[in-house]
Write a protein that holds these residues in place. Structure first.
Motif, PDB file in Angstrom:
ATOM      1  N   SER A   1     -12.575   1.908   5.689  1.00 23.28           N
ATOM      2  CA  SER A   1     -11.204   2.414   5.608  1.00 23.28           C
ATOM      3  C   SER A   1     -11.042   3.678   6.436  1.00 23.28           C
ATOM      4  O   SER A   1     -11.965   4.484   6.579  1.00 23.28           O
ATOM      5  CB  SER A   1     -10.842   2.705   4.139  1.00 23.28           C
TER       6      SER A   1
ATOM      7  N   VAL B   1      -1.860  -3.513   0.260  1.00 23.77           N
ATOM      8  CA  VAL B   1      -2.606  -2.805  -0.789  1.00 23.77           C
ATOM      9  C   VAL B   1      -4.102  -2.812  -0.514  1.00 23.77           C
ATOM     10  O   VAL B   1      -4.760  -1.785  -0.491  1.00 23.77           O
ATOM     11  CB  VAL B   1      -2.302  -3.420  -2.167  1.00 23.77           C
TER      12      VAL B   1
ATOM     13  N   ILE C   1      -4.064   6.978   0.898  1.00 22.98           N
ATOM     14  CA  ILE C   1      -3.756   6.298  -0.365  1.00 22.98           C
ATOM     15  C   ILE C   1      -2.295   5.867  -0.387  1.00 22.98           C
ATOM     16  O   ILE C   1      -1.957   4.752  -0.793  1.00 22.98           O
ATOM     17  CB  ILE C   1      -4.068   7.223  -1.554  1.00 22.98           C
ATOM     18  N   CYS C   2      -1.372   6.738   0.039  1.00 20.00           N
ATOM     19  CA  CYS C   2       0.043   6.397  -0.016  1.00 20.00           C
ATOM     20  C   CYS C   2       0.404   5.345   1.019  1.00 20.00           C
ATOM     21  O   CYS C   2      -0.394   5.017   1.906  1.00 20.00           O
ATOM     22  CB  CYS C   2       0.867   7.664   0.206  1.00 20.00           C
ATOM     23  N   ASP C   3       1.611   4.816   0.908  1.00 15.07           N
ATOM     24  CA  ASP C   3       2.093   3.807   1.853  1.00 15.07           C
ATOM     25  C   ASP C   3       2.774   4.510   3.017  1.00 15.07           C
ATOM     26  O   ASP C   3       3.790   5.184   2.834  1.00 15.07           O
ATOM     27  CB  ASP C   3       3.080   2.875   1.134  1.00 15.07           C
TER      28      ASP C   3
ATOM     29  N   SER D   1      -0.159   4.248  -7.202  1.00 15.67           N
ATOM     30  CA  SER D   1      -0.205   5.315  -6.206  1.00 15.67           C
ATOM     31  C   SER D   1      -0.164   4.752  -4.785  1.00 15.67           C
ATOM     32  O   SER D   1       0.323   5.393  -3.868  1.00 15.67           O
ATOM     33  CB  SER D   1      -1.467   6.160  -6.395  1.00 15.67           C
ATOM     34  N   ARG D   2      -0.660   3.538  -4.607  1.00 14.79           N
ATOM     35  CA  ARG D   2      -0.664   2.951  -3.261  1.00 14.79           C
ATOM     36  C   ARG D   2       0.719   2.445  -2.860  1.00 14.79           C
ATOM     37  O   ARG D   2       0.950   2.140  -1.685  1.00 14.79           O
ATOM     38  CB  ARG D   2      -1.668   1.797  -3.204  1.00 14.79           C
TER      39      ARG D   2
ATOM     40  N   ARG E   1      -2.402  10.572   2.451  1.00 15.88           N
ATOM     41  CA  ARG E   1      -2.872   9.450   3.235  1.00 15.88           C
ATOM     42  C   ARG E   1      -4.394   9.407   3.172  1.00 15.88           C
ATOM     43  O   ARG E   1      -5.034  10.454   3.112  1.00 15.88           O
ATOM     44  CB  ARG E   1      -2.411   9.567   4.692  1.00 15.88           C
TER      45      ARG E   1
ATOM     46  N   GLU F   1      -4.039   3.474  -9.981  1.00 11.00           N
ATOM     47  CA  GLU F   1      -4.447   3.374  -8.579  1.00 11.00           C
ATOM     48  C   GLU F   1      -3.480   2.492  -7.792  1.00 11.00           C
ATOM     49  O   GLU F   1      -3.086   2.816  -6.667  1.00 11.00           O
ATOM     50  CB  GLU F   1      -5.869   2.804  -8.486  1.00 11.00           C
TER      51      GLU F   1
ATOM     52  N   SER G   1      -2.509   3.706   7.379  1.00  7.47           N
ATOM     53  CA  SER G   1      -3.390   3.740   6.213  1.00  7.47           C
ATOM     54  C   SER G   1      -4.141   2.431   6.013  1.00  7.47           C
ATOM     55  O   SER G   1      -5.190   2.415   5.361  1.00  7.47           O
ATOM     56  CB  SER G   1      -2.571   4.043   4.952  1.00  7.47           C
ATOM     57  N   SER G   2      -3.637   1.343   6.541  1.00  8.70           N
ATOM     58  CA  SER G   2      -4.299   0.057   6.347  1.00  8.70           C
ATOM     59  C   SER G   2      -5.293  -0.258   7.450  1.00  8.70           C
ATOM     60  O   SER G   2      -5.943  -1.298   7.431  1.00  8.70           O
ATOM     61  CB  SER G   2      -3.262  -1.066   6.270  1.00  8.70           C
TER      62      SER G   2
ATOM     63  N   CYS H   1       4.608   7.507   1.661  1.00  7.83           N
ATOM     64  CA  CYS H   1       4.123   8.811   2.120  1.00  7.83           C
ATOM     65  C   CYS H   1       5.316   9.719   2.439  1.00  7.83           C
ATOM     66  O   CYS H   1       6.315   9.272   3.017  1.00  7.83           O
ATOM     67  CB  CYS H   1       3.258   8.665   3.370  1.00  7.83           C
TER      68      CYS H   1
END
Length: 590
Positions: A97, A50, A38-40, A23-24, A36, A20, A111-112, A28
């Motif tokens: 989220s 993270v 999950i990806c950066d 993967s973060r 997204r 996990e 994503s954050s 992206c």
């Protein structure tokens, strides 16, 4: 760059698996990147955010940073909930989220980011969020960051001032906790609303069981989410929970009766039973009261007076010949008072409820006819193997509904007159209706938010009360209802609940309801307003599986009035009522 060894040491500190965590960290858009969020979705030159956790949970990382090269801890602003004894979870909502769908629909999101979920957080997310800034990284030929350039500064969101009083909210939540304890059923659910009848502003609104929004601050765990979901804590019952109102609906039937030529002075027979359409309908515990006034019929909640009235109005309206678009006088009165549709309160996920009428039954038949016909055709084969009599009953019922379920039967009208059958309402809708009875006929759109305030303390936008309707030609009827309902807590079905309450100083007008629900204990209601001689507050309490209205919901409402008027405890508002000015925003960012 973080090595595999570091990932193995950091992941358990964050409550993640190595997979996990890895993967973060994937950018992206690169090969093998997860979707997204999950990806950066940053850049190779910027740190990856993270997750957020409480500082105490990250102490090992902070105390020995050399063990975790490439890992940086940064502080971030997060929600806090300082009021003791108040939950307000459904009112406030929480932050969660961002989803892949939201990221796809708004290019400014990352994503954050966190998004408002439920309550005011969701309703006013755009105003509370502000806007992200833009920064340009200055990178050399080797890809190393040599500096930054601020292109657009970030803009903070506005503050939201509400009409909710924290002390009153605490009193409402405590009253509902007591009501659930009295109900004694694990399936009991409760909701209560306090409105200012002169503006429609929501002064308090409680739902039980509920949750603390603090649970979401550092991310709710799967275990907590399952517990809250299974326990019914994620449903906002005042806004989203509907139930037949039972006898709390009778003032609306009185309005329909007076509009149809009934008088407040003639006597009304209250036998123990009334027969219509081949069915016998009974009073509560089959009690008979003889001949009584319309006011006394409300006091003692005589069903048979309203059965007879519903039957007569059904006959005058054409009986089963009433067409698919008809409302009938009872449903018309309910609709005029705002039932059967969402109030427009500034909270998400509000449901509209239903008002029983020829039109509503026809629409329901159109929606369910195919299912009824199919069920009648199948004859319940599985049920028939174990309980053929029950299968025969359901088959006959479905066959009847399939063939003529659109007809507005005598029994439908009789049931509708006492708030049973197809009628279902939320506590908030009933509070709006009772507030209109109290204030002379104005339907206020309920609002929780009072104003949006800029970070410098100036008011960006004040949310003024909005009227969404006005009853005309009903002044005498509303005046009668205000007078008649005042006698319910004094000498009617709520007298035990209000025994010892100083009704001479703070007269309360209200109506109990004990709505029958198949397979469950009754839903307990008390809908009210006060002071009856100069109404300012409408209070509605509902407890599913709560039993009689006078036993569960009315005591809850009494406790709320004790807080409003300072009976045995400190008074929430002064004699002048809720504050008229927008509260000053202080302490933000200090």
């Amino acid at each position: 760059m973080v090595g595999a060894d570091v990932l193995r040491r950091v992941a358990p500190r964050l409550g993640l698996t190595v997979k996990e965590l890895r993967s973060r960290l994937v950018l992206c858009g690169t090969d093998g990147a997860p979707p997204r969020p999950i990806c950066d979705d940053g850049s190779p030159q910027t740190p990856v955010s993270v997750l957020s956790k409480d500082r105490s949970e990250l102490l090992p990382l902070a105390e020995t940073p050399t063990d975790y090269p490439g890992v940086t801890l940064t502080s971030a602003v997060k929600r806090s909930y300082p009021a003791d004894g108040v939950s307000g979870g459904h009112l406030l909502g929480y932050l969660g989220s961002v989803s892949a769908e939201e990221l796809a629909s708004d290019e400014m999101l990352t994503s954050s980011d966190l998004m408002g979920r439920g309550g005011l957080e969701q309703q006013y997310d755009a105003e509370l969020r502000g806007s992200a800034g833009q920064r340009r990284l200055l990178v050399d030929a080797a890809g190393d960051v040599q500096g930054t350039e601020q292109l657009v500064p970030a803009q903070p969101g506005t503050n939201l001032v509400t009409s909710i009083d924290a002390r009153l909210q605490a009193a409402v939540e405590a009253a509902l906790n007591n009501a659930l304890a009295y109900a004694g059923s694990p399936d009991a659910r409760a909701g209560a609303v306090v409105l200012d009848v002169t503006t429609g502003r929501v002064l308090a609104m409680g739902s039980k069981p509920d949750f603390s929004p603090a649970v979401w601050v550092d991310g709710v765990t799967q275990a907590d989410y399952r517990r809250l979901s299974r326990g019914g804590a994620l449903v906002d019952y005042p806004v989203s929970g509907t139930s037949p109102p039972g006898s709390a609906f009778k003032p609306i039937s009185v309005l329909a009766m007076l509009r149809s030529g009934y008088t407040t002075t003639e006597p009304y027979d209250c036998p123990s039973t009334y027969t219509a359409g081949g069915r016998t309908f009974t009073n509560h515990e089959s009690e008979a009261f003889g001949s009584l006034s319309l006011q006394r019929a409300l006091e003692v909640s005589c069903n048979t007076v309203f059965y007879r009235a519903g039957d007569r109005l059904w006959r005058l309206g054409g009986g089963e010949k009433q067409s698919q678009g008809d409302l009938g006088p009872v449903a018309q009165a309910a609709t005029d008072l705002g039932l059967g549709r969402a109030t427009g309160v500034d909270l998400p996920n509000e449901v509209g409820g239903m008002v029983a009428s020829p039109a509503q039954k026809y629409d329901l038949w159109l929606q369910r006819r195919d299912a009824w016909c199919a069920a009648a055709e199948s004859k319940y084969p599985e049920m028939r193997r174990t309980d053929p009599a029950k299968a025969d009953y359901y088959t006959a019922l479905d066959r009847e509904n399939c063939r003529s379920g659109q007809l507005w039967r005598q029994g439908d009208a009789v049931n509708a007159a006492i708030g049973q059958g197809f009628t279902a309402t939320t506590p908030l809708q009933l509070a709006v209706a009772y507030a209109a009875i109290a204030n002379g006929g104005t339907l206020w759109q309920p609002t929780v938010a009072r104003a949006l305030v800029q970070p410098d303390g100036s008011i960006a936008r004040e949310l003024a009360p909005q009227a969404m309707g006005q009853l005309t030609g009903d002044r005498a009827a509303l005046r009668f209802l205000r007078r008649a309902l005042e006698s319910v807590p004094r000498s009617g079905t709520a007298a035990d609940a209000f025994a010892g309450f100083p009704l001479d100083r703070f007269p309360v007008a209200g109506k109990t309801g004990s709505a029958q629900v198949e397979g469950e204990n009754s839903t307990s209601w008390f809908a009210s307003f006060a002071p009856a001689d100069a109404p300012r507050y409408a209070v509605v309490a509902m407890v599913t599986n709560g039993g009689a209205g006078g036993e569960t919901a009315a005591p809850a409402a009494r406790r709320i009035y004790e807080a409003l008027f300072g009976v045995g405890i400190e008074r929430v508002f002064g004699p002048e009522g809720p504050p008229q000015q927008v509260a000053e925003v202080r302490g933000i960012g200090e």
